[in-house]
Design an enzyme around this catalytic site. Structure first.
Site, short mmCIF file in Angstrom:
data_model
loop_
_atom_site.label_atom_id
_atom_site.label_comp_id
_atom_site.label_asym_id
_atom_site.label_seq_id
_atom_site.Cartn_x
_atom_site.Cartn_y
_atom_site.Cartn_z
N THR A 1 1.58 6.92 0.68
CA THR A 1 0.98 5.80 0.24
C THR A 1 0.64 5.72 -1.36
OG1 THR A 1 -1.31 4.85 0.80
CG2 THR A 1 -1.51 7.25 0.20
N THR B 1 -4.53 7.07 8.84
CA THR B 1 -4.53 6.03 7.96
C THR B 1 -5.70 5.55 8.02
OG1 THR B 1 -3.54 3.66 7.51
CG2 THR B 1 -3.96 4.45 9.96
N GLY B 2 -6.50 4.92 6.79
CA GLY B 2 -7.62 4.55 6.31
C GLY B 2 -8.18 5.33 5.53
N THR C 1 -1.53 3.23 4.44
CA THR C 1 -0.45 4.51 4.56
C THR C 1 0.24 4.07 5.80
OG1 THR C 1 -2.55 5.72 4.17
CG2 THR C 1 -0.48 6.98 4.75
N ARG D 1 -7.63 9.38 -8.52
CA ARG D 1 -8.06 9.41 -7.54
C ARG D 1 -6.76 9.85 -6.54
NH1 ARG D 1 -6.78 7.19 -2.13
NH2 ARG D 1 -8.52 7.35 -0.83
N VAL D 2 -6.96 10.72 -5.68
CA VAL D 2 -6.06 11.34 -4.48
C VAL D 2 -6.66 11.25 -3.21
CG1 VAL D 2 -4.70 13.35 -3.82
CG2 VAL D 2 -4.84 12.77 -6.02
N ASP E 1 -6.27 11.22 1.31
CA ASP E 1 -5.91 12.25 2.37
C ASP E 1 -4.33 12.48 2.53
OD1 ASP E 1 -5.81 9.49 3.37
OD2 ASP E 1 -5.57 10.39 5.42
N SER F 1 0.75 -1.21 -0.06
CA SER F 1 -0.28 -0.08 0.17
C SER F 1 0.68 1.40 -0.02
CB SER F 1 -0.76 -0.17 1.20
OG SER F 1 -0.25 -0.23 2.42
#
Ligand code: GLY
Length: 316
Positions: free
Chosen positions: A196, A229-230, A178, A206-207, A209, A78
């Site tokens: 990440t 993270t998440g 991340t 797509r981007v 956080d 990831s």
């Protein structure tokens, strides 16, 4: 270790100088460096960050050094090299850094460069900008001497090809996530890095956080720092890391600040989100905290010569 146990044993900082906000007095933790990072890949990241501190590097240098470890590790699927690609098979990377002076740098949708965290630091230190994206970020990296390479490994290509047969939507918690690294150095200064490959098999372009200052990472050297993270979309909508730091400024301890920031997300999803977000935080006095929405989350903490993984349970 349970979150409550962890709270009981969380270390408090030592000496002045202090910062006073209303009734809140925060002393500065000095001479007791802390490295706090996300997931199991945080352990080797912390080792590298620790070495950097021992060699005289500051919090920013240590955070970058830590984040580079999973970026280079093809087993961290990831992050960086070997990161799972988007739906078209492109590995696109997001990263940011923030230092103790409040300076920040970031790259998003960067391709073919193994160490986006170092490109983000270059953006911070060598340009007047905060954020470069896509082809512009790649050209900047190449001009700075970063080598271009194919970031798709045989394994990540095979995983993507298998995925294309059914195209089932994945979420970040299924593919791990991340690496965020927060550091407090021996001077008490704070810095962080976050990097990440984002949501596996995401839409092209797509981007998340992780390159967004205030969402994936925020550092305020007077108060503390936090990182996420998440599921990035939900972190962005609540300006998560900034919120954690602002809650610490209001007097919340680091874990309660992380929980309160997550409560905003939980509430928006009728008390039962079907995704994961976790925050980690260091307060200026050296107290650390963490919380996650559901299931469990692991953070790696290095301080006082030990580097250990701690597991916490979700809030719901
Ligand atoms: N937190 C990483 C992402 O959503 O991209």
């Amino acid at each position: 270790m349970k979150r409550r146990d962890f709270l009981k044993t969380g270390t408090i900082g030592i000496t002045a100088p202090s910062v006073i906000f209303g009734d809140l007095k925060i002393n500065t933790n000095k001479n007791d460096p802390i490295i706090l990072s996300t997931w199991e890949h945080g352990l080797p990241a912390n080792d590298a960050a620790w070495k950097t501190l021992q060699n005289g590097g500051n919090a920013m240098a240590a955070a970058e050094a830590g984040a580079r470890v999973p970026e280079a590790d093809p087993k961290s699927t990831s992050v960086g090299f070997g990161g799972l690609p988007d739906e078209k098979g492109n590995v696109t990377l997001d990263a940011c850094v923030m230092d103790s002076t409040g300076n920040a740098g970031s790259v998003a949708f960067l391709q073919n460069i193994k160490h986006p965290v170092s490109v983000a630091r270059k953006v911070m230190e060598d340009t007047k900008h905060v954020m470069l994206v896509g082809e512009g970020a790649r050209q900047f990296a190449v001009a700075q001497g970063f080598e271009e390479m194919n970031l798709l490994t045989e394994e990540s290509r095979a995983a993507w090809e298998k995925w294309t047969k059914k195209r089932r939507e994945m979420t970040p918690h299924e593919t791990h996530d991340t690496i965020s690294v927060l550091v407090q150095d021996k001077n008490g200064d704070l810095a962080g890095a976050c990097t990440t490959s984002g949501w596996a098999y995401k839409l092209y372009g797509r981007v998340g956080d992780s390159p967004i200052i205030g969402a994936g990472l925020f550092v305020d050297n007077e108060i503390g720092c936090a990182a996420a993270t998440g599921l990035g979309e939900e972190v962005i909508k609540t300006t998560g890391s900034f919120l954690v730091v602002e809650l610490m400024r209001q007097g919340y301890d680091p874990t309660t600040a992380c929980e309160e920031a997550l409560n905003r997300v939980i509430k928006r999803h009728n008390g039962n989100p079907d995704f994961q977000i976790a925050y980690i935080a260091i307060r200026k006095d050296g107290k650390i905290g963490s919380a996650c929405i559901k299931w469990s989350f692991e953070y790696a903490l290095a301080r006082g010569g030990a580097n250990k993984l701690h597991k916490i349970k979700g809030m719901i």
